[in-house]
Design an enzyme around this catalytic site. Structure first.
Site, PDB file in Angstrom:
ATOM      1  N   GLY A  11     -73.432  51.299  51.105  1.00  0.00           N
ATOM      2  CA  GLY A  11     -72.227  51.626  50.349  1.00  0.00           C
ATOM      3  C   GLY A  11     -72.621  52.451  49.142  1.00  0.00           C
ATOM      4  O   GLY A  11     -73.805  52.517  48.788  1.00  0.00           O
ATOM      5  N   ILE A  13     -72.945  53.909  45.162  1.00  0.00           N
ATOM      6  CA  ILE A  13     -73.600  53.336  43.973  1.00  0.00           C
ATOM      7  C   ILE A  13     -72.698  52.277  43.327  1.00  0.00           C
ATOM      8  O   ILE A  13     -71.525  52.543  43.033  1.00  0.00           O
ATOM      9  CB  ILE A  13     -73.871  54.443  42.917  1.00  0.00           C
ATOM     10  CG1 ILE A  13     -74.613  55.619  43.542  1.00  0.00           C
ATOM     11  CG2 ILE A  13     -74.638  53.885  41.725  1.00  0.00           C
ATOM     12  CD1 ILE A  13     -74.675  56.864  42.632  1.00  0.00           C
ATOM     13  N   GLY A  16     -72.228  46.935  45.400  1.00  0.00           N
ATOM     14  CA  GLY A  16     -72.615  45.515  45.494  1.00  0.00           C
ATOM     15  C   GLY A  16     -73.651  45.253  46.582  1.00  0.00           C
ATOM     16  O   GLY A  16     -73.826  44.106  47.006  1.00  0.00           O
ATOM     17  N   ASP A  86     -81.356  46.278  51.400  1.00  0.00           N
ATOM     18  CA  ASP A  86     -80.193  46.721  50.612  1.00  0.00           C
ATOM     19  C   ASP A  86     -79.990  48.235  50.709  1.00  0.00           C
ATOM     20  O   ASP A  86     -79.337  48.830  49.863  1.00  0.00           O
ATOM     21  CB  ASP A  86     -80.263  46.238  49.154  1.00  0.00           C
ATOM     22  CG  ASP A  86     -81.351  46.906  48.341  1.00  0.00           C
ATOM     23  OD1 ASP A  86     -82.181  47.634  48.918  1.00  0.00           O
ATOM     24  OD2 ASP A  86     -81.359  46.723  47.105  1.00  0.00           O
ATOM     25  N   GLU A 147     -77.467  55.615  34.063  1.00  0.00           N
ATOM     26  CA  GLU A 147     -76.272  55.726  34.901  1.00  0.00           C
ATOM     27  C   GLU A 147     -74.997  55.959  34.093  1.00  0.00           C
ATOM     28  O   GLU A 147     -73.946  56.240  34.658  1.00  0.00           O
ATOM     29  CB  GLU A 147     -76.145  54.505  35.820  1.00  0.00           C
ATOM     30  CG  GLU A 147     -77.223  54.517  36.912  1.00  0.00           C
ATOM     31  CD  GLU A 147     -77.164  53.336  37.853  1.00  0.00           C
ATOM     32  OE1 GLU A 147     -76.522  52.340  37.523  1.00  0.00           O
ATOM     33  OE2 GLU A 147     -77.787  53.417  38.938  1.00  0.00           O
TER      34      GLU A 147
HETATM   35  N1  ADP Z   1     -68.154  41.423  44.353  1.00  0.00           N
HETATM   36  C1  ADP Z   1     -68.529  41.588  43.095  1.00  0.00           C
HETATM   37  N2  ADP Z   1     -67.772  41.132  42.087  1.00  0.00           N
HETATM   38  C2  ADP Z   1     -68.124  41.292  40.821  1.00  0.00           C
HETATM   39  N3  ADP Z   1     -69.268  41.904  40.421  1.00  0.00           N
HETATM   40  C3  ADP Z   1     -70.064  42.378  41.383  1.00  0.00           C
HETATM   41  C4  ADP Z   1     -69.748  42.257  42.751  1.00  0.00           C
HETATM   42  N4  ADP Z   1     -70.729  42.842  43.475  1.00  0.00           N
HETATM   43  C5  ADP Z   1     -71.614  43.322  42.578  1.00  0.00           C
HETATM   44  N5  ADP Z   1     -71.229  43.017  41.333  1.00  0.00           N
HETATM   45  C6  ADP Z   1     -71.924  43.419  40.091  1.00  0.00           C
HETATM   46  O1  ADP Z   1     -71.830  44.853  40.047  1.00  0.00           O
HETATM   47  C7  ADP Z   1     -73.057  45.426  39.624  1.00  0.00           C
HETATM   48  C8  ADP Z   1     -73.584  46.343  40.715  1.00  0.00           C
HETATM   49  O2  ADP Z   1     -73.946  45.575  41.844  1.00  0.00           O
HETATM   50  P1  ADP Z   1     -75.227  45.937  42.724  1.00  0.00           P
HETATM   51  O3  ADP Z   1     -75.393  44.852  43.727  1.00  0.00           O
HETATM   52  O4  ADP Z   1     -76.384  46.269  41.846  1.00  0.00           O
HETATM   53  O5  ADP Z   1     -74.692  47.280  43.454  1.00  0.00           O
HETATM   54  P2  ADP Z   1     -75.472  48.327  44.373  1.00  0.00           P
HETATM   55  O6  ADP Z   1     -76.751  47.684  44.845  1.00  0.00           O
HETATM   56  O7  ADP Z   1     -74.528  48.625  45.492  1.00  0.00           O
HETATM   57  O8  ADP Z   1     -75.676  49.543  43.544  1.00  0.00           O
HETATM   58  C9  ADP Z   1     -73.986  44.243  39.298  1.00  0.00           C
HETATM   59  O9  ADP Z   1     -73.905  43.991  37.907  1.00  0.00           O
HETATM   60  C10 ADP Z   1     -73.413  43.090  40.105  1.00  0.00           C
HETATM   61  O10 ADP Z   1     -73.659  41.850  39.472  1.00  0.00           O
HETATM   62  N1  LIG Z   2     -79.749  61.356  44.500  1.00  0.00           N
HETATM   63  C1  LIG Z   2     -80.002  60.136  45.000  1.00  0.00           C
HETATM   64  N2  LIG Z   2     -79.747  59.049  44.230  1.00  0.00           N
HETATM   65  C2  LIG Z   2     -79.980  57.850  44.771  1.00  0.00           C
HETATM   66  C3  LIG Z   2     -80.483  57.676  46.065  1.00  0.00           C
HETATM   67  N3  LIG Z   2     -80.608  56.361  46.297  1.00  0.00           N
HETATM   68  C4  LIG Z   2     -80.208  55.743  45.202  1.00  0.00           C
HETATM   69  N4  LIG Z   2     -79.830  56.639  44.264  1.00  0.00           N
HETATM   70  C5  LIG Z   2     -79.449  56.349  42.869  1.00  0.00           C
HETATM   71  C6  LIG Z   2     -78.068  55.862  42.679  1.00  0.00           C
HETATM   72  C7  LIG Z   2     -78.219  54.872  41.545  1.00  0.00           C
HETATM   73  O1  LIG Z   2     -78.178  55.523  40.302  1.00  0.00           O
HETATM   74  C8  LIG Z   2     -79.610  54.306  41.739  1.00  0.00           C
HETATM   75  C9  LIG Z   2     -79.651  53.008  42.477  1.00  0.00           C
HETATM   76  O2  LIG Z   2     -78.878  53.105  43.676  1.00  0.00           O
HETATM   77  P1  LIG Z   2     -77.931  51.901  44.153  1.00  0.00           P
HETATM   78  O3  LIG Z   2     -76.999  52.489  45.162  1.00  0.00           O
HETATM   79  O4  LIG Z   2     -78.861  50.892  44.716  1.00  0.00           O
HETATM   80  O5  LIG Z   2     -77.219  51.421  42.938  1.00  0.00           O
HETATM   81  O6  LIG Z   2     -80.311  55.302  42.445  1.00  0.00           O
HETATM   82  C10 LIG Z   2     -80.782  58.822  46.842  1.00  0.00           C
HETATM   83  O7  LIG Z   2     -81.272  58.759  47.999  1.00  0.00           O
HETATM   84  N5  LIG Z   2     -80.522  60.029  46.265  1.00  0.00           N
END
Ligand code: ADP
Ligand SMILES: Nc1nc2c(ncn2[C@H]2C[C@H](O)[C@@H](COP(=O)(O)O)O2)c(=O)[nH]1
Length: 207
Positions: A11, A13, A16, A86, A147
């Site tokens: 999914g 950025i 979750g 993830d 970010e």
């Molecule tokens: N379903 C949810 N409800 C509320 N907060 C959430 C939920 N899912 C994730 N979060 C919070 O949102 C932020 C981003 O989640 P994260 O798991 O790091 O996202 P991703 O890995 O997709 O970038 C974190 O602070 C997390 O605790």
């Molecule tokens: N340009 C790209 N950015 C990326 C890639 N994979 C992750 N990301 C960035 C997006 C967020 O700032 C951070 C962590 O990613 P999450 O989705 O885990 O929050 O890194 C990529 O392949 N290319």
């Protein structure tokens, strides 16, 4: 299912992914493979100037994930052991198609396919879709300094890119199970019963 389940949570950025993958890993007692973000030397520079730093950043992600997946294959997949990640390696291409242009995009595509075509791919994808407001809120809640510079228009494009990419993957790989989760409505963190429903769905596929 022929081999041990390889589950990826995907999914855009802030959707979750890491949160859900960690919760599932604990609940199902399946080892987790997590992306390491904090040690990435290019992310900060990338958000300050995408055109300048995109090739370095995309190559860095690709090489890291390649190494991680090679190790995962040896430790888990080739031994028929379940694992949850993830991310899906395909995310490299989703981002690179958005951030790279011209000859660099073409070179990247070729390198991506050379490196990844023969790697094992997840057989179950939990695809967390979420709207822009939800993503912006969660990114700010996570509080990573670099970010703060993310342009909402870039995030909106990624939401759409993810939808297109998942539809294309479903067509190309009909055997891959894609479970869509509406991350703006289903809150698996605050509502245990909603998490339990996701767990039940995953169990259905892995047992
Ligand atoms: N379903 C949810 N409800 C509320 N907060 C959430 C939920 N899912 C994730 N979060 C919070 O949102 C932020 C981003 O989640 P994260 O798991 O790091 O996202 P991703 O890995 O997709 O970038 C974190 O602070 C997390 O605790
Ligand atoms: N340009 C790209 N950015 C990326 C890639 N994979 C992750 N990301 C960035 C997006 C967020 O700032 C951070 C962590 O990613 P999450 O989705 O885990 O929050 O890194 C990529 O392949 N290319």
């Amino acid at each position: 299912m022929k081999r041990g389940p390889f589950i990826a949570v995907e999914g855009p950025i802030g959707a979750g992914k890491t949160t859900l993958a960690s919760m599932l890993s604990t609940e199902l007692n399946i080892p987790i493979l997590k992306e390491i973000v904090e040690e990435n030397p290019f992310l900060d520079k990338f958000y300050q100037n995408i055109d300048e730093w995109s090739f370095q950043l995309e190559m860095f992600f690709l090489c890291n994930r390649y190494k991680q997946l090679e190790d995962t294959d040896l430790q888990y997949i080739a031994q028929d052991k379940p694992v949850i990640s993830d991310y899906h390696i395909y995310k490299n291409l989703i981002f690179a198609e958005r951030t790279l242009k011209g000859i660099k995009r073409e070179k990247y595509r070729q390198i991506y396919h050379i490196l990844t075509d023969d790697l094992p791919k997840p057989n179950i994808i939990l695809y967390i879709r979420a709207n822009l407001d939800t993503l912006l809120y969660r990114i700010s809640k996570r509080g990573r300094d670099f970010e703060e510079q993310i342009d909402p228009a870039y995030l909106q494009q990624l939401i759409e890119d993810y939808d297109t990419a998942m539809a294309s993957l479903a067509e190309r790989e009909p055997a891959t199970i894609i479970v869509p989760i509406n991350g703006s409505e289903v809150d698996f963190v605050e509502h245990p019963e909603q998490f339990a429903r996701i767990v039940a769905q995953v169990k259905e596929f892995i047992q």
